[in-house]
Design a protein around this motif. Sequence first.
Motif, PDB file in Angstrom:
ATOM      1  N   TYR A  55      52.295  32.953  35.463  1.00  0.00           N
ATOM      2  CA  TYR A  55      50.957  32.426  35.214  1.00  0.00           C
ATOM      3  C   TYR A  55      50.217  33.210  34.134  1.00  0.00           C
ATOM      4  N   GLU A  79      43.646  26.855  37.330  1.00  0.00           N
ATOM      5  CA  GLU A  79      43.474  27.931  38.313  1.00  0.00           C
ATOM      6  C   GLU A  79      44.766  28.205  39.071  1.00  0.00           C
ATOM      7  N   MET A  80      44.851  29.389  39.637  1.00  0.00           N
ATOM      8  CA  MET A  80      46.007  29.762  40.452  1.00  0.00           C
ATOM      9  C   MET A  80      45.541  30.659  41.592  1.00  0.00           C
ATOM     10  N   HIS A  81      45.777  30.195  42.824  1.00  0.00           N
ATOM     11  CA  HIS A  81      45.391  30.944  44.025  1.00  0.00           C
ATOM     12  C   HIS A  81      46.666  31.360  44.757  1.00  0.00           C
ATOM     13  N   HIS A 106      40.546  36.011  44.461  1.00  0.00           N
ATOM     14  CA  HIS A 106      40.440  34.611  44.875  1.00  0.00           C
ATOM     15  C   HIS A 106      41.323  33.739  43.992  1.00  0.00           C
ATOM     16  N   PHE A 107      41.319  34.023  42.704  1.00  0.00           N
ATOM     17  CA  PHE A 107      42.183  33.337  41.756  1.00  0.00           C
ATOM     18  C   PHE A 107      42.735  34.378  40.787  1.00  0.00           C
ATOM     19  N   GLN A 108      43.806  34.048  40.101  1.00  0.00           N
ATOM     20  CA  GLN A 108      44.352  34.973  39.110  1.00  0.00           C
ATOM     21  C   GLN A 108      43.382  35.062  37.940  1.00  0.00           C
ATOM     22  N   ILE A 142      42.057  30.634  30.861  1.00  0.00           N
ATOM     23  CA  ILE A 142      42.585  29.857  31.984  1.00  0.00           C
ATOM     24  C   ILE A 142      43.399  28.641  31.548  1.00  0.00           C
ATOM     25  N   MET A 176      47.372  22.988  43.556  1.00  0.00           N
ATOM     26  CA  MET A 176      46.448  22.717  44.669  1.00  0.00           C
ATOM     27  C   MET A 176      46.655  21.343  45.285  1.00  0.00           C
ATOM     28  N   ASP A 179      40.571  36.860  38.535  1.00  0.00           N
ATOM     29  CA  ASP A 179      39.369  37.260  39.262  1.00  0.00           C
ATOM     30  C   ASP A 179      39.154  38.767  39.070  1.00  0.00           C
ATOM     31  N   HIS A 229      43.530  25.103  49.189  1.00  0.00           N
ATOM     32  CA  HIS A 229      43.801  25.388  47.775  1.00  0.00           C
ATOM     33  C   HIS A 229      44.747  26.576  47.580  1.00  0.00           C
ATOM     34  N   ARG A 230      44.992  27.366  48.619  1.00  0.00           N
ATOM     35  CA  ARG A 230      45.918  28.505  48.542  1.00  0.00           C
ATOM     36  C   ARG A 230      47.108  28.144  49.424  1.00  0.00           C
TER      37      ARG A 230
END
Length: 328
Positions: free
Chosen positions: A29, A47-49, A252-254, A39, A110, A256, A75-76
């Motif tokens: 990612y 996004e990536m969680h 929370h996300f990559q 992003i 997601m 963050d 979402h994760r």
Amino acid sequence: MEINKKDLLWMYEKMKTSRYFEEQMEKAYLEGKQPVFNIGAGAVPGEMHLSNGQEPAAVGICVHLTDNDTVTAPHRPHHNAIAKGVDLKPMTAEIFGKVTGSGKGKGGHMHLFDLKAKFSCGGIVAAGMPHAVGAALANKKRGTDWVAVAFIGEGAANAGAFHESLNLAALWKLPVIVVVEDNAWGISVAKSASTSVASNDVRGAAYGIPGHSVKNNDPFEMYRVSKLAVDRARKGEGPTIIEIETYRYLGHFQGDPETYRDPEETSGLRAKDPIERVKAHLLDHKLATEKDFDALDKKIFKEVDEAYEFAMNSDLPKPEDALEDVFC
């Protein structure tokens, strides 16, 4: 409750698979997104969680499920998907936005969907709750003993969909289990600043259903209470809430910056890593050897690496593909 060797090895394998998958995704990612985080850049845009540390929440209950049972996730979702048996190759291809993905590359990480594994997830908070209740209603009307499991974050327990879904599920005694993954943070908001109760399992009392609290990200306790919940659902006795105190090693996300929490928090959490706890248990009870783990780890690494190779070598959708699979 004693856990048999087969289940313990299954839990270890799924947790290790999830962890390695996430570690590889973290690298993939970030390609093209550094030194200045962008992003939209790289092979995996958007996004990536990632779920490193939250594996016990998934394996502790999915070990009791069958192919006929339904799982919804938030979402994760990667650890939930892997524990439910989602095929790694189309799952990874979907995350990379490729045509060989489970959603033809249109859903992303997601919005994974696997009909065979009866798994789905979505980015809207608490949105999986009504879906799981609907699946449970269908299971009951068919006269089966199939169950549905909804994984949600602790913040989703404050959403209307959570309460409306549980009220209906309790009223109709539907075979659904809600697993609240309490990683202490709703994005950057601490649970103590958003939730009026210390643990969401107590909310079961409002609907006349059982609630269980699992502390310290304990895979063994998660196994125990999940069996009670699944057995109850299969017998037609209705829903259960399980809240597990789990750990989010990453942001929370990559990307963050994590300015909202103490940097020492994650190092303390990693010292209690659940994968190592399960491995140590198997070794201490002479249920497996280091040689067994070496062989199992090689198998896991091979499967995950092949999934990434499949995804990276697959084609991107054509521009005109955007006009297909569209509701009018």
